[in-house]
Design an enzyme around this catalytic site. Structure first.
Site, PDB file in Angstrom:
ATOM      1  CD  GLU A 290      -3.266   0.146   2.102  1.00 11.69           C
ATOM      2  OE1 GLU A 290      -4.211  -0.620   1.881  1.00 11.69           O
ATOM      3  OE2 GLU A 290      -3.071   0.670   3.207  1.00 11.69           O
ATOM      4  CG  HIS A 311       7.463 -29.722  -0.180  1.00 11.36           C
ATOM      5  ND1 HIS A 311       8.048 -30.935  -0.450  1.00 11.36           N
ATOM      6  CD2 HIS A 311       8.150 -29.187   0.863  1.00 11.36           C
ATOM      7  CE1 HIS A 311       9.048 -31.138   0.418  1.00 11.36           C
ATOM      8  NE2 HIS A 311       9.130 -30.085   1.219  1.00 11.36           N
ATOM      9  CE  LYS A 425     -12.520   1.353   1.045  1.00  9.87           C
ATOM     10  NZ  LYS A 425     -11.907   2.320   1.947  1.00  9.87           N
TER      11      LYS A 425
HETATM   12  O1  PA5 Z   1      -3.581   1.441   5.777  1.00 11.66           O
HETATM   13  C1  PA5 Z   1      -4.722   1.817   5.583  1.00 11.66           C
HETATM   14  O2  PA5 Z   1      -5.027   2.989   5.714  1.00 11.66           O
HETATM   15  C2  PA5 Z   1      -5.857   0.859   5.236  1.00 11.66           C
HETATM   16  O3  PA5 Z   1      -5.448  -0.399   4.889  1.00 11.66           O
HETATM   17  C3  PA5 Z   1      -6.786   0.744   6.398  1.00 11.66           C
HETATM   18  O4  PA5 Z   1      -6.080   0.271   7.503  1.00 11.66           O
HETATM   19  C4  PA5 Z   1      -7.974  -0.167   6.123  1.00 11.66           C
HETATM   20  O5  PA5 Z   1      -8.597   0.185   4.929  1.00 11.66           O
HETATM   21  C5  PA5 Z   1      -8.978  -0.053   7.254  1.00 11.66           C
HETATM   22  O6  PA5 Z   1      -9.400   1.264   7.406  1.00 11.66           O
HETATM   23  P1  PA5 Z   1     -10.127   1.772   8.689  1.00 11.66           P
HETATM   24  O7  PA5 Z   1      -9.238   1.569   9.854  1.00 11.66           O
HETATM   25  O8  PA5 Z   1     -10.402   3.214   8.427  1.00 11.66           O
HETATM   26  O9  PA5 Z   1     -11.397   0.961   8.840  1.00 11.66           O
END
Ligand code: PA5
Length: 435
Positions: A290, A311, A425
């Site tokens: 990310e 394996h 989303k």
């Molecule tokens: O790193 C990030 O920002 C995302 O992966 C969030 O952790 C994930 O989408 C969950 O978001 P939230 O904590 O707002 O529910």
């Protein structure tokens, strides 16, 4: 006290001295950008100071809440997704017994811990509801934004079960919400229904939040020493801030992985030989994927569990497309070891191993694999972890976080945003008719 340690020697053959020199300049510039706090996304650098600069009152509230949950709950349901669950899951798997949830109560004074809101599966959710059955349970719902669909759906469902069992009043003392200090649906709901709340600081992004209440509350509920975890991170922070480039494990890891990327090695496999590291790799995948995967750039983070995956994936790694490099996690001293014994009739042909321990055999498998993969064109990097303890895990979390931020700057991306996560989303909400 020893430290986690990085070693890139097994990748040296793939990189020239001139390349090393060029990369030193880039890594130092990127590190300066981070330390000077003037790079892209610099409003999200709270994690850099977290190991020492955190809300001590809230930390004590976390410890108290964990004690309360341990006292009144057989089961804890942790609801969250992405950065709001992977750090806690990684820590619990790394520090606790491999069969934590299945241990008899005489061996585990802490609740069984299950994660929900990590998917939208009715089957998984129903089976988890059934597993709780009539037992006493609590919920820790975690969402920084407070608006994420998966955990919101799970929370609605598990909250209903809690209210059915304890009534609206009784449920209040069993719901712990970790979210934004001011905004979001979860914060509004928690305030309105008087749940205890913990804060995800504004300046800490989800995937960098394991050392906030996001990770700390579930980790503490599992009986893990969160003070030792923080101390490990604090010691790593001090060390990586002081050490010169050539000795600095963070800067060296950043240099090697970016040098390898420049040589077209654009997939990094995080390798482990201990099942307890599996979710460290899942946490790491999110952190790096990310943070780096944007503007059509980045190293694709993948993971394998050895020797199991030798394996299944071993053939590809040995002889498939040559764009892989491996970063191997090695736990130096295992928590337990078993010595192989001689059998009178050597029917399975294993008497040659008699007197040797499983850890010795495991380490020889690792050594042999690294040699084979290197010979097959797969550079190997190594991170040694002295022991699987909260202290060293704290070091490891901070090591990977700092390296990730600097690596993002070397690549020329903002490591702290995630614009691409919104695309699915948008479509999902449109398909579901969300107004
Ligand atoms: O790193 C990030 O920002 C995302 O992966 C969030 O952790 C994930 O989408 C969950 O978001 P939230 O904590 O707002 O529910």
């Amino acid at each position: 006290m020893s430290n986690i340690a990085f070693n890139g020697t097994d990748a040296n053959n793939f990189i020239s001295l001139a390349d090393f020199a060029m990369m030193e300049t880039k890594v130092k510039a990127a590190a300066q950008l981070l330390d000077g706090r003037n790079g892209p996304g610099n409003e999200f650098l709270g994690w850099l100071d977290l190991p020492t600069d955190y809300d001590k009152n809230e930390f004590e509230r976390i410890e108290a809440a964990a004690k309360a949950i341990q006292a009144h709950s057989e089961v804890l349901i942790v609801i969250g997704i992405g950065g709001s669950y992977l750090g806690a899951k990684a820590a619990i798997e790394f520090c606790c017994n491999s069969f934590y949830n299945n241990l008899p109560k005489s061996k585990r004074n802490t609740p069984e811990i299950y994660f929900a809101g990590t998917n939208i599966s009715g089957t998984y959710t129903q089976q988890l509801l059934d597993l709780i059955g009539d037992r006493d349970f609590s919920i820790n719902v975690i969402s920084k934004s407070g608006t994420t669909t998966e955990p919101a759906i799970a929370f609605r469902i598990f909250k209903k079960k809690l209210i059915e069992k304890y009534g609206a009043e009784g449920a209040k003392s069993r719901i712990f919400a970790t979210t934004d200090p001011v905004k979001g649906a979860l914060k509004t709901l928690a305030d309105k229904q008087s749940f205890e709340t913990f804060v995800v600081p504004d300046n800490v992004g989800g995937r960098f939040s394991v050392l906030t209440a996001v990770g700390l509350l579930p980790i503490a509920c599992a009986g893990i020493d969160i003070r030792a975890l923080m101390q490990g991170a604090a010691d790593a922070r001090a060390r990586f801030a002081q050490e010169a480039y050539a000795q600095n494990d963070v800067l060296q890891y950043v240099a090697y992985r970016n040098l390898l990327l420049e040589k077209r090695f654009n997939i990094e496999l995080l390798v482990n030989y201990e099942p307890r590291c599996h979710y460290i790799a899942e946490w790491w995948k999110q952190l790096y994927g990310e943070s780096e995967g944007k503007n059509h750039k980045g190293i694709f983070p993948a993971a394998v569990d050895f020797t199991c995956d030798l394996h299944s994936m071993g053939q590809y790694i040995q002889e498939g497309r040559r764009n892989l490099f491996e970063t191997v996690l090695e736990i130096e001293s295992p928590e337990h070891d078993i010595t192989m014994e001689t059998e009178e009739e050597d029917l399975d042909g294993l008497n040659y191993l008699a007197g040797k321990t499983m850890d010795y055999i495991n380490k020889k498998a690792a050594e042999g694999t690294a040699m084979a993969h290197k010979d097959g064109g797969v550079p190997n990097l190594k991170i040694k972890i002295p022991q699987a303890t909260p202290y060293y895990l704290g070091q490891l979390f901070f090591f990977f976080e700092k390296a990730c931020a600097i690596s993002g700057y070397v690549l020329g991306v903002n490591p702290f945003d995630q614009p691409g996560v919104e695309a699915y989303k948008k479509n999902m909400f449109a398909l579901l008719g969300k107004k």
